[in-house]
Design a protein around this motif. Structure first.
Motif, PDB file in Angstrom:
ATOM      1  N   ASP B  72       0.823  -1.207   0.000  1.00 15.81           N
ATOM      2  CA  ASP B  72       0.000   0.000   0.000  1.00 15.81           C
ATOM      3  C   ASP B  72       0.855   1.255   0.000  1.00 15.81           C
ATOM      4  O   ASP B  72       2.086   1.197  -0.034  1.00 15.81           O
ATOM      5  N   ARG B  73       0.178   2.341   0.056  1.00 17.87           N
ATOM      6  CA  ARG B  73       0.836   3.643  -0.076  1.00 17.87           C
ATOM      7  C   ARG B  73       1.909   3.873   0.985  1.00 17.87           C
ATOM      8  O   ARG B  73       3.034   4.279   0.676  1.00 17.87           O
ATOM      9  N   VAL B  74       1.566   3.611   2.226  1.00 18.37           N
ATOM     10  CA  VAL B  74       2.523   3.894   3.290  1.00 18.37           C
ATOM     11  C   VAL B  74       3.714   2.954   3.228  1.00 18.37           C
ATOM     12  O   VAL B  74       4.813   3.307   3.655  1.00 18.37           O
ATOM     13  N   ALA B  75       3.496   1.767   2.698  1.00 16.99           N
ATOM     14  CA  ALA B  75       4.607   0.824   2.576  1.00 16.99           C
ATOM     15  C   ALA B  75       5.711   1.416   1.704  1.00 16.99           C
ATOM     16  O   ALA B  75       6.898   1.183   1.941  1.00 16.99           O
ATOM     17  N   VAL B  76       5.312   2.178   0.716  1.00 16.80           N
ATOM     18  CA  VAL B  76       6.293   2.831  -0.142  1.00 16.80           C
ATOM     19  C   VAL B  76       7.153   3.780   0.688  1.00 16.80           C
ATOM     20  O   VAL B  76       8.378   3.789   0.588  1.00 16.80           O
ATOM     21  N   LEU B  77       6.476   4.540   1.539  1.00 18.24           N
ATOM     22  CA  LEU B  77       7.206   5.471   2.385  1.00 18.24           C
ATOM     23  C   LEU B  77       8.134   4.741   3.349  1.00 18.24           C
ATOM     24  O   LEU B  77       9.268   5.163   3.575  1.00 18.24           O
ATOM     25  N   HIS B  78       7.654   3.657   3.894  1.00 16.80           N
ATOM     26  CA  HIS B  78       8.485   2.874   4.802  1.00 16.80           C
ATOM     27  C   HIS B  78       9.727   2.365   4.082  1.00 16.80           C
ATOM     28  O   HIS B  78      10.834   2.424   4.607  1.00 16.80           O
ATOM     29  N   ALA B  79       9.503   1.860   2.868  1.00 17.17           N
ATOM     30  CA  ALA B  79      10.626   1.345   2.088  1.00 17.17           C
ATOM     31  C   ALA B  79      11.613   2.471   1.784  1.00 17.17           C
ATOM     32  O   ALA B  79      12.827   2.281   1.837  1.00 17.17           O
ATOM     33  N   LEU B  80      11.072   3.630   1.503  1.00 12.73           N
ATOM     34  CA  LEU B  80      11.936   4.774   1.232  1.00 12.73           C
ATOM     35  C   LEU B  80      12.808   5.070   2.444  1.00 12.73           C
ATOM     36  O   LEU B  80      14.006   5.330   2.336  1.00 12.73           O
ATOM     37  N   ARG B  81      12.188   4.995   3.598  1.00 10.23           N
ATOM     38  CA  ARG B  81      12.929   5.233   4.822  1.00 10.23           C
ATOM     39  C   ARG B  81      13.996   4.164   5.041  1.00 10.23           C
ATOM     40  O   ARG B  81      15.136   4.480   5.393  1.00 10.23           O
ATOM     41  N   GLU B  82      13.631   2.928   4.804  1.00  8.61           N
ATOM     42  CA  GLU B  82      14.595   1.839   4.968  1.00  8.61           C
ATOM     43  C   GLU B  82      15.805   2.056   4.066  1.00  8.61           C
ATOM     44  O   GLU B  82      16.949   1.895   4.483  1.00  8.61           O
ATOM     45  N   ARG B  83      15.513   2.410   2.822  1.00  3.98           N
ATOM     46  CA  ARG B  83      16.620   2.605   1.893  1.00  3.98           C
ATOM     47  C   ARG B  83      17.489   3.775   2.312  1.00  3.98           C
ATOM     48  O   ARG B  83      18.725   3.723   2.219  1.00  3.98           O
ATOM     49  N   ALA B  84      16.849   4.830   2.788  1.00  5.80           N
ATOM     50  CA  ALA B  84      17.608   5.992   3.251  1.00  5.80           C
ATOM     51  C   ALA B  84      18.539   5.587   4.386  1.00  5.80           C
ATOM     52  O   ALA B  84      19.695   6.008   4.450  1.00  5.80           O
ATOM     53  N   ILE B  85      18.019   4.744   5.275  1.00  5.42           N
ATOM     54  CA  ILE B  85      18.841   4.273   6.388  1.00  5.42           C
ATOM     55  C   ILE B  85      20.021   3.465   5.870  1.00  5.42           C
ATOM     56  O   ILE B  85      21.166   3.687   6.274  1.00  5.42           O
ATOM     57  N   GLN B  86      19.750   2.565   4.954  1.00  2.56           N
ATOM     58  CA  GLN B  86      20.818   1.754   4.358  1.00  2.56           C
ATOM     59  C   GLN B  86      21.900   2.652   3.738  1.00  2.56           C
ATOM     60  O   GLN B  86      23.092   2.481   4.000  1.00  2.56           O
TER      61      GLN B  86
END
Lengths: 235, 235
Positions: B72-86
């Motif tokens: 869903d929509r928020v999952a995209v944001l979460h993934a974005l955050r994960e990648r930023a952390i990486q």
DNA sequence: CTTCCATGATTGAGTTCCGATCGGTGACGA
DNA sequence: TCGTCACCGATCGGAACTCAATCATGGAAG
């Protein structure tokens, strides 16, 4: 003029929050009822998941009523934040009256205590920390100073300079701004895993702010008999 | 084992981020392309206003593709955050290799530098500060310690204890956690009004963290002629 | 090296659901 | 008793999300 007075006045609303100012009495109740509902929902499902329908249902109102007062979904959240800020200011004022601070540090400590109290008693107060502040222009003091000042830093600056003689100016504003950010961050972290607030984080927030303040304006600082690391005036 | 190695390994993904792991090569590109698009859109319109259609269009993909990878929509944001952390972790590793820190403080300073760099070069990096962290459980080290540790504090704790002899334990973890919160808050504040980052806030963040660290572990040292509290190799 | 095809990847019209509107109805106060 | 305020909820538009059909890929077979 008492210090606490500074925190009791009205501040200018930044942008039209409500579509229609309530005239009759019942509508005022409705309005705050809507925000109460929004606050609870925020705590329950988070920002992303909040829907206007949830707010309406929780408030015992219809969808239409929500939109009578707020132009859209995010406006509700903004209003919630505004109200939280207002209530926080009042709480700071109360805390200051209660504690009757004799120093600048004690004054700031009141603001911290009030912050913690709000987290514990005010539903949805997390919005203070987590809301997207980019799109929430707060009443700024003087952009000409090269720094936009949040409401709290601005008010504290006035209070501390008038009452305790800290030199008013960009430096004081900047430092208070930094203090506010640090305290809010550490305190909010303390409430992240523990709804009652992790006392270690709360205590550490107080200590950090005390040290920071002392570093710029203070000499030595005693607290609970324990020697607190103090920073000397830099330069 | 070098200090920077600690920041290069993979960390366990917290919760299923993507629905389907990419098999073919092009899909990997698609996936990162989607996040790239999301990052830009976040910068442009903010969190509240982002739509899946915007992300799809910006990525040159169709709606269906977005939902192939994210539930869903928020999952995209979460993934974005994960990648930023990486990416942030990698940047810290790079910075450490580059600067070759000789003290604990210099190591932490690398993390600060990397943070600033990320803000300047990585679109959508604001998500680190503004996202609702409540619903984003990050890989925690040991909840048994009575404290959930963020990825950065956890990694820094290992690095600092192994390399510079800071005593590993709940205290170190807690203090690093506090440091991370404070630094992130002040730095983010510096990027709030200035996209390039207000140098005053950046400098103040460094100073505050240095002082904090020195308060617990350090003595005083000289740096650039100005007396700046710096941490010696402890023990 | 070419063909072939199983399977991964993509598409976009269609479905559902939520944000938002607005005309109609009820409630207040003067 | 009437004008205005407040409220409702069916309805509309658009965004979130699905899925059956189609395309692309890369490895296997010849």
């Amino acid at each position: 003029m008492s210090v606490s007075d500074l925190f009791e006045g009205d501040i200018v609303e930044a942008g039209a929050q409500v579509r229609i100012e309530p005239i009759q009495q019942r509508s005022t109740a409705r309005l705050s009822g809507l925000l109460d509902a929004a606050a609870v929902v925020v705590d329950e499902v988070g920002f992303d998941r909040i829907t206007t329908a949830m707010v309406a249902e929780r408030a015992g109102a219809s969808i239409g009523t929500v939109y009578r007062y707020y132009p859209d979904r995010v406006a509700v959240l903004h209003a919630l934040r505004e109200r939280a800020i207002q209530r926080y200011r009042l709480r700071v004022a109360r805390e200051i009256k209660l504690a009757d601070p004799k120093t600048a540090w004690e004054t700031i400590d009141c603001a911290i205590t009030a912050f913690v109290e709000m987290y514990r008693t005010e539903p949805g107060f997390r919005i203070m920390h987590f809301a997207d502040r980019e799109r929430l222009p707060i009443s700024s003091a003087s952009p000409a100073d090269g720094i936009e000042v949040g409401f709290l830093a601005g008010q504290l600056a006035i209070a501390l300079s008038e009452r305790f003689g800290l030199p008013y100016g960009p430096d004081l504003l900047f430092r208070l701004e930094v203090m506010v950010e640090m305290a809010a961050a550490v305190l909010s972290r303390g409430f992240q895993s523990n709804v009652l607030g992790d006392e270690r984080y709360i205590a550490e927030a107080r200590r950090v702010i005390a040290v920071y303040l002392a570093g710029y304006y203070g000499e030595e600082l005693e607290q609970d008999g324990a020697a607190v690391p103090v920073l000397e005036s830099a330069e």
